[in-house]
Design a protein around this motif. Sequence first.
Motif, PDB file in Angstrom:
ATOM      1  N   ALA A 164       0.323  -2.723  -7.618  1.00  0.00           N
ATOM      2  CA  ALA A 164       0.240  -3.927  -8.440  1.00  0.00           C
ATOM      3  C   ALA A 164       0.621  -3.665  -9.887  1.00  0.00           C
ATOM      4  CB  ALA A 164      -1.176  -4.503  -8.372  1.00  0.00           C
ATOM      5  N   GLU A 196      -2.265  -8.801  -7.336  1.00  0.00           N
ATOM      6  CA  GLU A 196      -3.603  -9.250  -7.727  1.00  0.00           C
ATOM      7  C   GLU A 196      -3.667 -10.742  -8.004  1.00  0.00           C
ATOM      8  OE1 GLU A 196      -4.430  -6.602 -11.023  1.00  0.00           O
ATOM      9  OE2 GLU A 196      -5.635  -5.308  -9.702  1.00  0.00           O
ATOM     10  N   ARG A 215      -5.182  -7.290  -3.638  1.00  0.00           N
ATOM     11  CA  ARG A 215      -6.195  -6.362  -4.127  1.00  0.00           C
ATOM     12  C   ARG A 215      -7.337  -7.096  -4.810  1.00  0.00           C
ATOM     13  NH1 ARG A 215      -4.431  -1.428  -7.989  1.00  0.00           N
ATOM     14  NH2 ARG A 215      -4.544  -2.976  -9.661  1.00  0.00           N
ATOM     15  N   LYS A 216      -8.538  -6.919  -4.264  1.00  0.00           N
ATOM     16  CA  LYS A 216      -9.783  -7.407  -4.859  1.00  0.00           C
ATOM     17  C   LYS A 216      -9.779  -8.915  -5.106  1.00  0.00           C
ATOM     18  CE  LYS A 216     -10.809  -2.972  -7.071  1.00  0.00           C
ATOM     19  NZ  LYS A 216     -11.121  -2.257  -8.336  1.00  0.00           N
TER      20      LYS A 216
END
Length: 279
Positions: A164, A196, A215-216
């Motif tokens: 990312a 992200e 991601r997350k």
Amino acid sequence: MLMLDDVALHCLLKRDRHPGVTVAEATSHDSRGMTVTLRAGAAGTVCGLEEAERIFTLLGCAVDIAAASGARVETNDLLVAARGPLASLTSGWQPAQSLIEWASGVATATADFVAAARAANPGIVVACPRKAIPGARPLALKAAVSGGAVVQLGASPTPTLILAEHFAFEGAASVRDRVAQMRQTDPGRPVAVEVETLAHALAAADLGADMIQLRKMRPDEVAATARSLDRGWTGQLIAVGAIPTSLAAAYATSGADVLMTSMPYHAPLADIRVAFERD
């Protein structure tokens, strides 16, 4: 399947052996008289029994294991029984117990996560990343697989990952150049792009990514991304992060194809009980 070789197991014995007893001394005594047993202190999924068997074998003991890694056990089930000289047993039981405790903790957490995710979506794939706790990677991957996760997505070769940070610091044009270069130099290798934000996910799809790792992102963010990508992109959408079991169902129904969680690597130890018996 052994994931730790004899060199690694000897290192465990060197660090954890009974004070004042060397491996050579432990294996030099009469082999009659004592048995040590390791039993499950609670229900769960076990891992590391093969490595524990090898630890005791290196110390000259006769060993039996009652289950294989990946087996579901109940409280007080026998896992390992080793018979030999007291010096060998006292040298081996602590490293064997510690190894099984940690690996079984990871395997149990993985199995619980897989069960929760597949109860909500039977077709969901659960993965654990290859990036595990330093020094514990081989056993961590074995434990994750024992719990029902995968550690490699798809068939070989493994995908090339664009992080990312490339979007954040270099922009979409740089990522486009990287994807094009990878297609040229290694056309058979799939390309995964980590993002992200929704905007970066859409950009990654336009650039031809085979896999997009979110991601997350929260479950609602994953769901919004999946809806936006459902306009023609046919790649694999992966939700990545330390996803807890309490959110497994929410992520499993978010539209992601794969849930990749590092949570099991930080699971509590399994309860493994040790007892000595005189023959």
